[in-house]
Design a protein around this motif. Structure first.
Motif, PDB file in Angstrom:
ATOM      1  N   GLU A 160       0.822  -1.204   0.000  1.00 40.89           N
ATOM      2  CA  GLU A 160       0.000   0.000   0.000  1.00 40.89           C
ATOM      3  C   GLU A 160       0.860   1.259   0.000  1.00 40.89           C
ATOM      4  OE1 GLU A 160      -2.531  -0.166   3.381  1.00 40.89           O
ATOM      5  OE2 GLU A 160      -3.691  -1.897   2.664  1.00 40.89           O
ATOM      6  N   GLY A 161       0.262   2.370  -0.402  1.00 45.92           N
ATOM      7  CA  GLY A 161       0.976   3.637  -0.455  1.00 45.92           C
ATOM      8  C   GLY A 161       1.196   4.232   0.926  1.00 45.92           C
ATOM      9  N   LEU A 162       2.159   5.167   1.014  1.00 48.46           N
ATOM     10  CA  LEU A 162       2.479   5.821   2.281  1.00 48.46           C
ATOM     11  C   LEU A 162       3.136   7.160   1.989  1.00 48.46           C
ATOM     12  CD1 LEU A 162       2.885   5.761   5.425  1.00 48.46           C
ATOM     13  CD2 LEU A 162       5.121   4.718   4.969  1.00 48.46           C
ATOM     14  N   GLU A 163       2.805   8.155   2.803  1.00 48.11           N
ATOM     15  CA  GLU A 163       3.464   9.451   2.726  1.00 48.11           C
ATOM     16  C   GLU A 163       4.089   9.745   4.088  1.00 48.11           C
ATOM     17  OE1 GLU A 163       1.565  13.643   2.253  1.00 48.11           O
ATOM     18  OE2 GLU A 163       1.885  12.875   0.212  1.00 48.11           O
ATOM     19  N   ILE A 164       5.386  10.081   4.104  1.00 48.33           N
ATOM     20  CA  ILE A 164       6.100  10.256   5.358  1.00 48.33           C
ATOM     21  C   ILE A 164       7.204  11.297   5.183  1.00 48.33           C
ATOM     22  CG2 ILE A 164       7.733   8.373   4.870  1.00 48.33           C
ATOM     23  CD1 ILE A 164       7.616   7.638   7.867  1.00 48.33           C
ATOM     24  N   GLY A 165       7.553  11.982   6.257  1.00 50.14           N
ATOM     25  CA  GLY A 165       8.594  13.013   6.191  1.00 50.14           C
ATOM     26  C   GLY A 165       9.807  12.645   7.020  1.00 50.14           C
ATOM     27  N   PHE A 166      10.990  13.068   6.533  1.00 54.60           N
ATOM     28  CA  PHE A 166      12.237  12.810   7.246  1.00 54.60           C
ATOM     29  C   PHE A 166      13.172  14.008   7.126  1.00 54.60           C
ATOM     30  CE2 PHE A 166      11.012   8.377   6.198  1.00 54.60           C
ATOM     31  CZ  PHE A 166      11.040   7.841   7.476  1.00 54.60           C
TER      32      PHE A 166
END
Length: 369
Positions: A316-322
């Protein structure tokens, strides 16, 4: 006290020892280097009361004695002389006389008796480990050490002994690096944890060669010591409790998103995106989809960067920040052409490991975007 030695032969050990001497010291003698000689060998010592380095080098025409001289000035004198020139050193009362050809230098001295000595080790744990492997353990984790953090126990590296395993761990609270190796000989005592200060770690790494010649590391409750034929190293340890790092490393089996990527391709994409990231927060947005990972960055000037990396992923898709710097620094050191990234959701840490090769793990906390 007297000895003769070539300038280039003296400069290398002198520079190494002077490297730990702090220019601004509360005690004047700590800006000096201790010189002690016998008929055949000169021993140089430098310390800042936390880290001590010792170097030994053969000399000619030696007459036994000891004295301390200003470290920076002595090193600058040796550096300014022709490399193949012969340097003659002798004491004249309370002055040190350095001669080379037609050059002469008079240096102020302080008594060797006032120079601080390292602590005597009691009940030390002895570890025999190839120099190259110990150097590699430090290289794989040292970038994650904190600098001047109020949590003083983070301003260093954890060395953990567990049966025949040596493990190094470093964290600044935002990311974590871990590496371990197996020893052929188990330590002479049971499991132990100790924290070596940042400066001690960096100086130890400089001393270690990449060969497989074993070195003996002695670890006591308050200091660590290493001795070779030509070098000696001693550092105080940080008196504190390292965080329970196992609790912040995501369990691979609990991460439902496993991504394979080419290390260099991903690293370069992150570097390109970082050019237009916010200089203060260094944030990037990563959007994961089947077969690809999109890296995006923007800044207050409304400039934007976007880069797409092909990856092996079918979930599945995912949006994340680093923080992009943390990811790049981990990818710089991962000892593998391909890497695995383990993710769960936008509020969970990323676990980055080599697809094959050495045993190491890197954890990066996510950022709110």
């Amino acid at each position: 006290m007297r000895f003769s030695i070539k300038a280039e032969t003296l400069l290398k050990p002198l520079s190494a020892v002077y490297g730990v001497v702090e220019r601004r010291q509360a005690l004047p003698i700590l800006s000096n280097v201790l010189l002690a000689t016998d008929e055949q060998q000169l021993t140089l010592t430098g310390t800042d009361m936390e880290v001590e380095l010792v170097a030994r080098v053969p000399v000619e025409d030696g007459v036994a004695g000891d004295i301390t001289v200003p470290g920076r000035k002595f090193a600058d004198i040796c550096r300014s002389l022709p490399s193949d020139a012969m340097v003659q050193f002798e004491l004249d009362g309370e002055r040190a006389i350095v001669r080379c050809g037609r050059s002469r230098f008079d240096l102020a001295t302080l008594s060797a008796a006032d120079y601080p000595s390292s602590e005597v080790q009691v009940n030390a744990t002895l570890i025999r480990i190839p120099r190259g492997k110990l150097k590699r353990l430090i290289e794989l984790t040292q970038f994650a050490m904190a600098q001047q953090d109020v949590r003083y126990y983070l301003n260093g590296m954890l060395f953990e002994l567990e049966e025949n395993i040596v493990r190094t761990v470093a964290t600044d609270g935002h990311r974590l690096a871990l590496a371990e190796i197996k020893l052929e000989e188990a330590p002479n005592e049971g499991n132990r944890q100790l924290i070596m200060p940042r400066k001690g770690v960096l100086e130890l790494a400089k001393l270690l060669a990449t060969d497989d010649e074993p070195v003996e590391l002695a670890l006591s409750a308050n200091c660590a010591r290493m001795e070779t034929k030509s070098r000696g190293f001693n550092t105080k340890l940080i008196d504190g409790r390292f965080p329970e790092y196992q609790r912040v490393i995501p369990a691979k089996e609990s991460c439902d998103k496993e991504i394979f990527a080419d290390r260099e391709t991903l690293r370069r994409a992150l570097q390109r995106a970082a050019i237009l990231s916010n200089e203060k927060y260094r944030a990037v947005r990563m959007t994961l989809e089947p077969g690809q990972l999109t890296v995006m960055a923007s800044n207050p000037e409304q400039e934007q960067a976007e880069d797409v990396v092909e990856v092996e992923y079918e979930g599945e898709g995912l949006e994340i920040g680093f923080n992009v710097s943390y990811l790049i620094e981990a990818l710089n050191i991962v000892p593998s052409d391909r890497v695995k990234l383990y993710l769960t959701d936008s509020s969970s840490s990323c676990l980055l490991v080599p697809a094959e090769g050495e045993a190491c793990e890197y954890v990066v906390m996510p950022m709110r975007l």
